[in-house]
Scaffold this motif. Structure first.
Motif, mmCIF file in Angstrom:
data_model
loop_
_atom_site.group_PDB
_atom_site.id
_atom_site.type_symbol
_atom_site.label_atom_id
_atom_site.label_comp_id
_atom_site.label_asym_id
_atom_site.label_seq_id
_atom_site.Cartn_x
_atom_site.Cartn_y
_atom_site.Cartn_z
ATOM 1 N N ASN A 128 9.515 28.999 49.398
ATOM 2 C CA ASN A 128 10.311 30.147 49.237
ATOM 3 C C ASN A 128 10.750 30.492 49.530
ATOM 4 N N ALA A 129 11.918 30.820 49.612
ATOM 5 C CA ALA A 129 12.291 32.015 49.513
ATOM 6 C C ALA A 129 12.930 33.394 49.203
ATOM 7 N N PRO A 130 12.903 33.040 47.842
ATOM 8 C CA PRO A 130 12.930 34.791 47.123
ATOM 9 C C PRO A 130 11.814 35.236 47.576
ATOM 10 N N ALA A 131 10.432 34.819 48.069
ATOM 11 C CA ALA A 131 9.544 35.642 47.403
ATOM 12 C C ALA A 131 9.476 35.913 49.339
ATOM 13 N N ARG A 132 10.201 34.859 50.139
ATOM 14 C CA ARG A 132 10.041 35.223 51.813
ATOM 15 C C ARG A 132 10.263 36.662 52.100
ATOM 16 N N ARG A 133 12.059 36.787 51.239
ATOM 17 C CA ARG A 133 12.812 37.774 51.393
ATOM 18 C C ARG A 133 11.960 39.163 50.661
ATOM 19 N N LEU A 134 11.906 38.976 49.803
ATOM 20 C CA LEU A 134 11.133 40.194 49.281
ATOM 21 C C LEU A 134 10.289 40.706 50.281
ATOM 22 N N TYR A 135 9.160 40.063 50.456
ATOM 23 C CA TYR A 135 7.994 40.364 51.818
ATOM 24 C C TYR A 135 8.891 41.469 53.356
ATOM 25 N N GLU A 136 9.552 40.534 52.727
ATOM 26 C CA GLU A 136 10.420 41.066 54.765
ATOM 27 C C GLU A 136 11.018 42.379 54.087
ATOM 28 N N SER A 137 10.992 42.366 53.186
ATOM 29 C CA SER A 137 12.063 43.735 52.706
ATOM 30 C C SER A 137 10.943 44.992 52.612
ATOM 31 N N ALA A 138 9.745 44.188 52.369
ATOM 32 C CA ALA A 138 9.090 45.919 52.250
ATOM 33 C C ALA A 138 7.807 45.661 53.439
ATOM 34 N N GLY A 139 8.508 45.117 54.360
ATOM 35 C CA GLY A 139 7.667 45.715 55.559
ATOM 36 C C GLY A 139 6.523 44.410 56.500
ATOM 37 N N PHE A 140 6.811 42.540 55.656
ATOM 38 C CA PHE A 140 5.765 42.340 56.243
ATOM 39 C C PHE A 140 6.507 41.297 57.340
ATOM 40 N N VAL A 141 6.473 40.713 58.691
ATOM 41 C CA VAL A 141 6.966 39.961 59.044
ATOM 42 C C VAL A 141 5.957 38.507 59.386
ATOM 43 N N VAL A 142 6.571 37.556 59.685
ATOM 44 C CA VAL A 142 6.475 36.550 59.865
ATOM 45 C C VAL A 142 5.332 36.708 61.223
ATOM 46 N N GLU A 143 3.660 35.898 61.296
ATOM 47 C CA GLU A 143 2.716 36.510 62.463
ATOM 48 C C GLU A 143 2.796 34.369 62.324
ATOM 49 N N GLY A 144 2.899 33.533 62.095
ATOM 50 C CA GLY A 144 2.404 32.272 62.135
ATOM 51 C C GLY A 144 3.471 31.348 61.215
ATOM 52 N N ILE A 145 3.468 30.410 61.230
ATOM 53 C CA ILE A 145 3.459 28.877 60.367
ATOM 54 C C ILE A 145 2.940 28.134 60.445
ATOM 55 N N LEU A 146 2.567 27.727 59.578
ATOM 56 C CA LEU A 146 1.758 25.967 59.966
ATOM 57 C C LEU A 146 2.184 25.070 59.563
ATOM 58 N N PRO A 147 3.095 24.500 59.931
ATOM 59 C CA PRO A 147 3.923 22.986 59.590
ATOM 60 C C PRO A 147 3.692 22.237 58.627
ATOM 61 N N GLY A 148 4.196 21.759 58.049
ATOM 62 C CA GLY A 148 3.429 20.716 56.706
ATOM 63 C C GLY A 148 2.603 20.788 56.398
ATOM 64 N N GLU A 149 1.858 22.029 56.129
ATOM 65 C CA GLU A 149 0.764 22.064 55.584
ATOM 66 C C GLU A 149 0.092 21.764 54.315
ATOM 67 N N TYR A 150 1.035 21.599 53.960
ATOM 68 C CA TYR A 150 0.710 21.164 52.013
ATOM 69 C C TYR A 150 1.363 20.163 51.971
ATOM 70 N N LEU A 151 1.159 19.167 51.011
ATOM 71 C CA LEU A 151 1.577 18.579 50.809
ATOM 72 C C LEU A 151 2.801 18.092 48.708
ATOM 73 N N ILE A 152 3.468 18.638 48.744
ATOM 74 C CA ILE A 152 3.147 19.590 47.272
ATOM 75 C C ILE A 152 5.505 18.136 46.670
ATOM 76 N N GLU A 153 4.862 17.962 45.584
ATOM 77 C CA GLU A 153 5.414 17.084 44.433
ATOM 78 C C GLU A 153 6.076 15.887 46.314
ATOM 79 N N GLY A 154 5.222 15.976 46.512
ATOM 80 C CA GLY A 154 6.505 14.321 47.587
ATOM 81 C C GLY A 154 6.721 15.418 49.222
ATOM 82 N N GLU A 155 7.079 16.021 48.917
ATOM 83 C CA GLU A 155 7.359 16.881 50.360
ATOM 84 C C GLU A 155 6.302 17.776 51.230
ATOM 85 N N TYR A 156 6.725 17.805 52.242
ATOM 86 C CA TYR A 156 5.930 18.604 53.224
ATOM 87 C C TYR A 156 6.444 19.884 53.047
ATOM 88 N N VAL A 157 5.887 20.898 53.230
ATOM 89 C CA VAL A 157 5.479 22.360 52.669
ATOM 90 C C VAL A 157 4.753 23.342 54.007
#
Length: 168
Positions: A128-157
């Protein structure tokens, strides 16, 4: 007044918002941000025993419900009382590009401070690149990533954890 100068009104949700928020939820459902399959069925209530009106901020634009944000304490643990978590943000399709999401984020930070919080966090899907850009512009920073945590429409997200300090 030109639309670009109109500010959304942000307020607490009330029980009477149920139908409008449920309809908005159905219109805005997308696998870009949702981990549940399909939009909620028409007629399902928006509020329930876990999703109370007191957990939601509502944005109105030109007198219409334009969006919402769910803000809660992530747990009931006393050691976690200084944190608030955004667990849902939606802006109706007709209201996008008018600063609604940014106004909801600002209001969520202000409300979190009012409640005594020192941090605010959220989770966003990695694709969700648009939401991530919005949150970053509002001062939020990435603090962690859970790789492939969800399987959505056949893709790991990835599940991306973001946060922001509210105090200096």
């Amino acid at each position: 007044m030109p639309a670009s100068h109109i500010r959304p009104v942000i307020r607490r949700a009330v029980r009477d918002d149920d139908a409008a928020l449920a309809a908005l939820d159905r219109r805005t459902w997308s696998p870009l941000h949702a981990v549940q399959p399909g939009p909620p069925p028409a007629g399902d209530p928006f509020f329930d025993a876990v999703h109370l009106p007191s957990h939601f901020l509502v944005a109105e634009y030109e007198g219409r419900v334009a969006g919402y944000l769910r803000l809660i304490a992530p747990t009931s643990l006393p050691a976690h009382a200084h944190v608030r978590q955004i667990q849902g943000l939606a802006v109706d399709t007709w209201a996008r590009g008018r600063g609604i999401a940014r106004a909801l984020l600002e209001a969520a930070c202000a409300e979190s401070l009012r409640q005594g919080a020192a941090r605010i966090t959220l989770r966003v899907l990695g694709h969700n690149a648009p939401a991530r850009r919005l949150y970053e512009s509002a001062g939020f920073v990435v603090e962690g990533i859970l790789p492939g945590e969800y399987l959505i429409e056949g893709e790991y997200v990835d599940d991306v954890l973001m946060g922001r300090r509210l105090t200096v």
